[in-house]
Scaffold this motif. Structure first.
Motif, PDB file in Angstrom:
ATOM      1  N   LYS A  78      -4.712   6.774  -8.995  1.00  0.00           N
ATOM      2  CA  LYS A  78      -4.003   5.880  -8.079  1.00  0.00           C
ATOM      3  C   LYS A  78      -4.953   5.299  -7.020  1.00  0.00           C
ATOM      4  CE  LYS A  78      -0.060   7.679  -6.733  1.00  0.00           C
ATOM      5  NZ  LYS A  78       1.053   8.227  -5.949  1.00  0.00           N
ATOM      6  N   GLU A  79      -6.053   5.986  -6.741  1.00  0.00           N
ATOM      7  CA  GLU A  79      -7.009   5.511  -5.741  1.00  0.00           C
ATOM      8  C   GLU A  79      -7.644   4.173  -6.121  1.00  0.00           C
ATOM      9  OE1 GLU A  79      -7.842   6.829  -2.597  1.00  0.00           O
ATOM     10  OE2 GLU A  79      -5.982   7.885  -3.041  1.00  0.00           O
ATOM     11  N   THR A  80      -7.750   3.867  -7.422  1.00  0.00           N
ATOM     12  CA  THR A  80      -8.323   2.582  -7.813  1.00  0.00           C
ATOM     13  C   THR A  80      -7.410   1.423  -7.410  1.00  0.00           C
ATOM     14  OG1 THR A  80      -7.382   2.739 -10.038  1.00  0.00           O
ATOM     15  CG2 THR A  80      -9.645   3.524  -9.746  1.00  0.00           C
ATOM     16  N   LEU A  81      -6.116   1.703  -7.259  1.00  0.00           N
ATOM     17  CA  LEU A  81      -5.186   0.691  -6.768  1.00  0.00           C
ATOM     18  C   LEU A  81      -5.163   0.651  -5.246  1.00  0.00           C
ATOM     19  CD1 LEU A  81      -2.192   1.304  -9.166  1.00  0.00           C
ATOM     20  CD2 LEU A  81      -3.556  -0.759  -9.035  1.00  0.00           C
ATOM     21  N   LEU A  82      -5.260   1.831  -4.624  1.00  0.00           N
ATOM     22  CA  LEU A  82      -5.151   1.906  -3.165  1.00  0.00           C
ATOM     23  C   LEU A  82      -6.431   1.479  -2.462  1.00  0.00           C
ATOM     24  CD1 LEU A  82      -3.242   5.292  -2.916  1.00  0.00           C
ATOM     25  CD2 LEU A  82      -2.308   2.992  -2.641  1.00  0.00           C
TER      26      LEU A  82
ATOM     27  N   TYR B 225      -1.554   0.185 -15.342  1.00  0.00           N
ATOM     28  CA  TYR B 225      -1.466   1.417 -14.572  1.00  0.00           C
ATOM     29  C   TYR B 225      -0.114   2.102 -14.704  1.00  0.00           C
ATOM     30  CZ  TYR B 225      -5.812   0.100 -12.328  1.00  0.00           C
ATOM     31  OH  TYR B 225      -7.108  -0.229 -12.100  1.00  0.00           O
ATOM     32  N   VAL B 226       0.934   1.351 -14.979  1.00  0.00           N
ATOM     33  CA  VAL B 226       2.271   1.928 -15.037  1.00  0.00           C
ATOM     34  C   VAL B 226       2.735   2.023 -16.482  1.00  0.00           C
ATOM     35  CG1 VAL B 226       2.952   1.160 -12.736  1.00  0.00           C
ATOM     36  CG2 VAL B 226       3.387  -0.316 -14.694  1.00  0.00           C
ATOM     37  N   LYS B 227       3.692   2.899 -16.723  1.00  0.00           N
ATOM     38  CA  LYS B 227       4.246   3.063 -18.062  1.00  0.00           C
ATOM     39  C   LYS B 227       4.986   1.800 -18.463  1.00  0.00           C
ATOM     40  CE  LYS B 227       4.463   8.031 -17.811  1.00  0.00           C
ATOM     41  NZ  LYS B 227       5.269   9.216 -17.729  1.00  0.00           N
TER      42      LYS B 227
ATOM     43  N   TYR C 139       0.827  -1.206   0.000  1.00  0.00           N
ATOM     44  CA  TYR C 139       0.000   0.000   0.000  1.00  0.00           C
ATOM     45  C   TYR C 139       0.863   1.258   0.000  1.00  0.00           C
ATOM     46  CZ  TYR C 139      -3.395   3.484   1.458  1.00  0.00           C
ATOM     47  OH  TYR C 139      -4.172   4.603   1.519  1.00  0.00           O
ATOM     48  N   HIS C 140       1.834   1.322   0.913  1.00  0.00           N
ATOM     49  CA  HIS C 140       2.679   2.512   1.021  1.00  0.00           C
ATOM     50  C   HIS C 140       3.581   2.676  -0.205  1.00  0.00           C
ATOM     51  CE1 HIS C 140       1.256   3.591   4.929  1.00  0.00           C
ATOM     52  NE2 HIS C 140       1.530   2.396   5.401  1.00  0.00           N
TER      53      HIS C 140
END
Length: 155
Positions: free
Chosen positions: A26-30, A104-106, A9-10
């Motif tokens: 990023k909230e969809t991952l967190l 989500y990431v490049k 999470y962090h």
């Protein structure tokens, strides 16, 4: 959150936007919403296909060309303009956001996952910081280990 899940999470929370696709929340991952089989609602863990959903929608604005009316758009061509009370039936072009290629990431960014599940980008600075943290002096003692993560577990 404590322990290894807290580390994940962090790590994601501290991940800079330079590593993420544009327009990714990023909230969809967190704070994911899990889908429970047989009922309930939620968002699947697979990232949304922005391009296909954007192409299927039309947007409309007020036909009046005033600065106050230009502030509003609607999905329904029968919507009333909040500014002038006319029908918003003038179709406008929607510009698709950049494709995320389903993630989500490049695509060019490589990450390392530590044994405590902390996630870090693979960059020169991060690597030297990690080597210093663990007092590694002999580089020949290092070994690369590639682990594939999938729906069935770790391979």
């Amino acid at each position: 959150m404590v322990g290894s899940f807290g580390n994940i999470y962090h790590s994601i929370d501290n991940l800079g936007t330079v590593y993420l696709q544009p327009n990714v929340n990023k909230e969809t991952l967190l704070k994911p919403k899990l889908h429970i089989s047989g009922g309930g609602s939620g968002v699947p863990l697979k990232s949304p296909d922005f391009a296909s959903s954007a192409k299927s929608r039309k947007l409309y604005r007020c036909a009046r060309d005033t600065s106050k009316c230009d502030l509003y758009v609607a999905y329904d061509f029968n919507t009333t303009c909040p500014s002038c009370s006319k029908v918003m039936n003038s179709e406008i072009n929607f510009v698709d956001p950049p494709s995320t290629n389903g993630g989500y990431v490049k695509g060019v960014v490589t990450f390392m996952v530590m044994d405590d599940l902390e996630v870090k980008p693979m960059c020169t600075t991060c690597t030297f910081t990690l080597l210093n943290k663990f007092n590694v002096n002999k580089f020949e003692a290092l070994e690369e280990k590639v682990v594939d993560l999938g729906m069935d577990g770790v391979c």
